[in-house]
Scaffold this active site. Structure first.
Site, PDB file in Angstrom:
ATOM      1  N   ASP A  13       0.999  -1.118  -0.482  1.00  0.00           N
ATOM      2  CA  ASP A  13      -0.429   0.324  -0.492  1.00  0.00           C
ATOM      3  C   ASP A  13       0.889   1.393  -0.241  1.00  0.00           C
ATOM      4  OD1 ASP A  13      -2.684  -0.863  -0.092  1.00  0.00           O
ATOM      5  OD2 ASP A  13      -2.577  -1.758   2.169  1.00  0.00           O
ATOM      6  N   HIS A  14       0.576   2.270  -0.334  1.00  0.00           N
ATOM      7  CA  HIS A  14       0.756   3.309  -0.107  1.00  0.00           C
ATOM      8  C   HIS A  14       0.598   3.704   0.854  1.00  0.00           C
ATOM      9  CE1 HIS A  14       1.812   4.665  -3.919  1.00  0.00           C
ATOM     10  NE2 HIS A  14       0.416   4.503  -4.699  1.00  0.00           N
ATOM     11  N   GLN A  15       1.691   4.456   1.666  1.00  0.00           N
ATOM     12  CA  GLN A  15       1.520   5.507   2.959  1.00  0.00           C
ATOM     13  C   GLN A  15       0.867   6.156   3.659  1.00  0.00           C
ATOM     14  OE1 GLN A  15       1.902   4.719   6.553  1.00  0.00           O
ATOM     15  NE2 GLN A  15       4.759   4.479   6.105  1.00  0.00           N
TER      16      GLN A  15
END
Length: 173
Positions: A97-99
């Protein structure tokens, strides 16, 4: 043409088993991909290692696997596909995932989001346009209905569907 493309990908470091011929596909880091013997990969599959150079492979696909047109394997940690799996067109496998922990920074600029491997055990059937998210394991003989978004692991021989995916049945004995 498929034989020439297959030889080309092998020269670039991709592992391609006997009897597997490749159509037009997209690959960012060929050495990160291992395809088993006698696999069928349809046109437009995208094998995207989403990291900097590292030893591989991190995408390991077993023997006798079918991958439909336009599937995307987007991986950092790793994706494993067992033998005799069927993956219909338009599926997405994403192991990271993106942060999003900091509100003061755009999400696209935050690095090192959560990662967890994705695995399909043997003889799994994934319907069209399914999305499998990080950390998911699909048990042997399980079926995922078309259009499902899978965020939880699925036990063997169960049938799941929906958004988010949930159990909708069992495969008969």
């Amino acid at each position: 043409m498929a034989l020439i493309r297959t030889l080309w990908w092998r020269l670039l470091g991709m592992r391609v088993g006997a009897g597997t011929l490749l159509p037009r596909i997209h690959v960012t880091w060929p050495h990160q991909v291992s395809l088993g013997a006698d696999c069928t990969v349809e046109q437009g599959a995208y094998f995207k290692y989403d990291g900097i150079w590292a030893s591989g492979p991190r995408l390991v696909i077993g023997d006798h696997v079918f991958i439909g047109a336009g599937c995307e394997f987007n991986f950092k940690r790793g994706i494993t596909i067992g033998s005799h799996c069927l993956i219909a067109s338009g599926c997405y496998f994403i192991d990271h995932d993106h942060q999003s922990a900091r509100r003061d920074l755009p999400m696209g600029t935050q690095t090192d989001g959560p990662e967890a491997p994705v695995a399909l055990e043997t003889d799994v059937w994934i319907g069209a346009n399914v999305v499998l998210l990080k950390g998911v394991t699909i048990g042997q003989g399980a079926i995922v209905a078309a259009g499902a978004v899978v965020r939880d692991s699925i036990p063997p021989y169960e049938i799941w569907g929906g958004v988010p995916a949930k159990k909708i049945g069992d495969r008969p004995l």
